[in-house]
Design a protein around this motif. Sequence first.
Motif, mmCIF file in Angstrom:
data_model
loop_
_atom_site.group_PDB
_atom_site.id
_atom_site.type_symbol
_atom_site.label_atom_id
_atom_site.label_comp_id
_atom_site.label_asym_id
_atom_site.label_seq_id
_atom_site.Cartn_x
_atom_site.Cartn_y
_atom_site.Cartn_z
ATOM 1 N N ILE A 169 93.067 17.217 42.029
ATOM 2 C CA ILE A 169 92.763 18.178 43.100
ATOM 3 C C ILE A 169 92.937 19.600 42.600
ATOM 4 C CG2 ILE A 169 93.576 19.065 45.327
ATOM 5 C CD1 ILE A 169 94.286 16.170 46.070
ATOM 6 N N LYS A 170 94.044 19.836 41.927
ATOM 7 C CA LYS A 170 94.343 21.172 41.403
ATOM 8 C C LYS A 170 93.298 21.604 40.382
ATOM 9 C CE LYS A 170 98.080 23.825 39.207
ATOM 10 N NZ LYS A 170 99.456 23.757 38.652
ATOM 11 N N GLN A 171 92.861 20.669 39.542
ATOM 12 C CA GLN A 171 91.893 20.995 38.501
ATOM 13 C C GLN A 171 90.523 21.336 39.068
ATOM 14 O OE1 GLN A 171 92.300 17.306 36.335
ATOM 15 N NE2 GLN A 171 93.490 18.253 34.696
ATOM 16 N N VAL A 172 90.087 20.591 40.091
ATOM 17 C CA VAL A 172 88.713 20.751 40.572
ATOM 18 C C VAL A 172 88.582 21.771 41.706
ATOM 19 C CG1 VAL A 172 88.660 19.000 42.427
ATOM 20 C CG2 VAL A 172 86.626 19.384 41.001
ATOM 21 N N ALA A 173 89.688 22.062 42.406
ATOM 22 C CA ALA A 173 89.620 22.942 43.576
ATOM 23 C C ALA A 173 89.100 24.327 43.230
ATOM 24 C CB ALA A 173 90.995 23.045 44.240
ATOM 25 N N ALA A 174 89.475 24.837 42.081
ATOM 26 C CA ALA A 174 89.079 26.200 41.696
ATOM 27 C C ALA A 174 87.610 26.306 41.294
ATOM 28 C CB ALA A 174 89.961 26.681 40.556
ATOM 29 N N TYR A 195 74.498 10.104 40.595
ATOM 30 C CA TYR A 195 74.995 10.858 39.439
ATOM 31 C C TYR A 195 75.286 12.318 39.787
ATOM 32 C CZ TYR A 195 74.107 6.843 36.465
ATOM 33 O OH TYR A 195 74.161 5.587 35.909
ATOM 34 N N ARG A 196 74.553 12.877 40.765
ATOM 35 C CA ARG A 196 74.843 14.244 41.200
ATOM 36 C C ARG A 196 76.170 14.309 41.973
ATOM 37 N NH1 ARG A 196 72.732 18.556 38.903
ATOM 38 N NH2 ARG A 196 73.392 19.676 40.772
ATOM 39 N N LEU A 197 76.459 13.253 42.718
ATOM 40 C CA LEU A 197 77.704 13.225 43.483
ATOM 41 C C LEU A 197 78.908 12.883 42.614
ATOM 42 C CD1 LEU A 197 76.542 11.275 46.678
ATOM 43 C CD2 LEU A 197 77.128 13.698 46.568
ATOM 44 N N ASN A 198 78.655 12.097 41.583
ATOM 45 C CA ASN A 198 79.737 11.544 40.765
ATOM 46 C C ASN A 198 80.159 12.481 39.629
ATOM 47 O OD1 ASN A 198 81.503 9.334 40.463
ATOM 48 N ND2 ASN A 198 80.333 8.585 38.713
ATOM 49 N N VAL A 199 80.006 13.783 39.849
ATOM 50 C CA VAL A 199 80.387 14.769 38.827
ATOM 51 C C VAL A 199 81.890 14.695 38.569
ATOM 52 C CG1 VAL A 199 80.534 17.237 38.293
ATOM 53 C CG2 VAL A 199 78.484 16.319 39.387
ATOM 54 N N PHE A 200 82.655 14.663 39.655
ATOM 55 C CA PHE A 200 84.120 14.636 39.529
ATOM 56 C C PHE A 200 84.665 13.603 40.514
ATOM 57 C CE2 PHE A 200 88.513 15.941 39.744
ATOM 58 C CZ PHE A 200 88.776 16.458 38.478
ATOM 59 N N PRO A 201 84.733 12.329 40.109
ATOM 60 C CA PRO A 201 85.249 11.298 41.011
ATOM 61 C C PRO A 201 86.772 11.299 41.086
ATOM 62 C CG PRO A 201 84.595 10.325 38.927
ATOM 63 C CD PRO A 201 84.239 11.781 38.833
ATOM 64 N N ILE A 202 87.292 11.081 42.279
ATOM 65 C CA ILE A 202 88.732 10.943 42.490
ATOM 66 C C ILE A 202 88.969 9.632 43.227
ATOM 67 C CG2 ILE A 202 90.781 11.864 43.642
ATOM 68 C CD1 ILE A 202 89.645 14.644 43.364
ATOM 69 N N SER A 203 89.739 8.741 42.629
ATOM 70 C CA SER A 203 90.047 7.452 43.253
ATOM 71 C C SER A 203 91.410 7.524 43.934
ATOM 72 C CB SER A 203 90.051 6.337 42.199
ATOM 73 O OG SER A 203 88.752 6.144 41.683
ATOM 74 N N VAL A 204 91.424 7.253 45.232
ATOM 75 C CA VAL A 204 92.671 7.283 46.001
ATOM 76 C C VAL A 204 93.240 5.864 46.049
ATOM 77 C CG1 VAL A 204 93.753 7.936 48.174
ATOM 78 C CG2 VAL A 204 91.679 9.115 47.413
ATOM 79 N N PRO A 205 94.439 5.643 45.515
ATOM 80 C CA PRO A 205 95.001 4.283 45.507
ATOM 81 C C PRO A 205 95.353 3.817 46.908
ATOM 82 C CG PRO A 205 96.625 5.861 44.753
ATOM 83 C CD PRO A 205 95.348 6.619 44.897
ATOM 84 N N PRO A 206 95.170 2.515 47.197
ATOM 85 C CA PRO A 206 95.579 1.988 48.507
ATOM 86 C C PRO A 206 97.095 2.017 48.628
ATOM 87 C CG PRO A 206 94.973 0.202 47.025
ATOM 88 C CD PRO A 206 94.613 1.478 46.325
ATOM 89 N N LEU A 207 97.569 1.983 49.853
ATOM 90 C CA LEU A 207 99.006 2.107 50.104
ATOM 91 C C LEU A 207 99.795 0.967 49.469
ATOM 92 C CD1 LEU A 207 101.093 3.877 51.476
ATOM 93 C CD2 LEU A 207 100.723 2.606 53.591
ATOM 94 N N ARG A 208 99.219 -0.221 49.385
ATOM 95 C CA ARG A 208 99.939 -1.358 48.796
ATOM 96 C C ARG A 208 100.216 -1.157 47.307
ATOM 97 N NH1 ARG A 208 94.855 -2.980 49.924
ATOM 98 N NH2 ARG A 208 93.481 -3.419 48.157
#
Length: 302
Positions: free
Chosen positions: A8-13, A153-166
């Motif tokens: 988040i910190k890397q891509v936000a700027a 491919y246009r959307l997948n420039v910077f993917p972030i995977s959020v781990p499930p709570l388990r």
Amino acid sequence: MGNVLLQIKQVAATDATVLILGETGSGKELIARAIHNASARKARAMIKVNCAALPAALIEAELFGHEKGAYTGAVSTQIGRFEAANGSTIFLDEIGELPLELQSKLLRVIQEGQFERLGNPKPIKVDVRVVAATNKNLAQAVKDGSFREDLYYRLNVFPISVPPLRDRREDIPLLVWAMVEEFSKVFGKTIERIPRKNMEAMERYRWPGNIRELRNLVERAMILNSGATLVVDIQDGSAVAADEPLTMEGVERMHIYSVLEKTGWRIRGANGAAEILGLKPTTLNSRMKKLGIKRKSPPEHT
């Protein structure tokens, strides 16, 4: 989650397009808001669009706006969400549900920064940062032909995977106490302790609804609570099922319970638990009795 926060910190700027991947209820919108709030666009509100909640016939007008008389019922000119998000961020939730015919228009906005309102061929230029989210496997959707490869491919420039709570059980006590603090202010209640066994049960539970399910149960417990000790009811049957060895009976119990939770414990009728499980309602009731599956608390009314 530490890696997610770093991303988040890397891509936000930057103004890079971000694709957030994760199960339902895992906090994808919170990630999108964190990206927006840490960006240079934070002065303007982030615009959210749930692509699954809008009817296919209306989603184009909702995204790109329409001119007066563009279609029956268009009694006035209306700007779309992309115009509203000019200079800000647009969050496209459930992007995997976007109709195929609109995907090319979205691709053009991302690539060229322009689109046309319905009923007006004049291009409108916008400066919008796109953050999309999905719980679907878009790569598989591309193979199936339900999602455009070029848009993926246009959307997948910077993917972030959020781990499930388990997969982040060590976060559960921190999340629970943060939620308790939040709801304490809302309901004017003071909570001093949560029984250790109750917290351990929460850590063992598999949380099919992820953080959303945890938040709902903590909120409900806070509403019902009248003392300084809080007990979060996570359904005894589920807690036991999450704890026991993965025998066939244990797997069956967990699966049936999960389906019942998703249907609000509605067994009969269209999209009821029996239909989803491919069983007769009487057969499902018999299986529930044999496996000891009971709904401890009454259904909530909204």
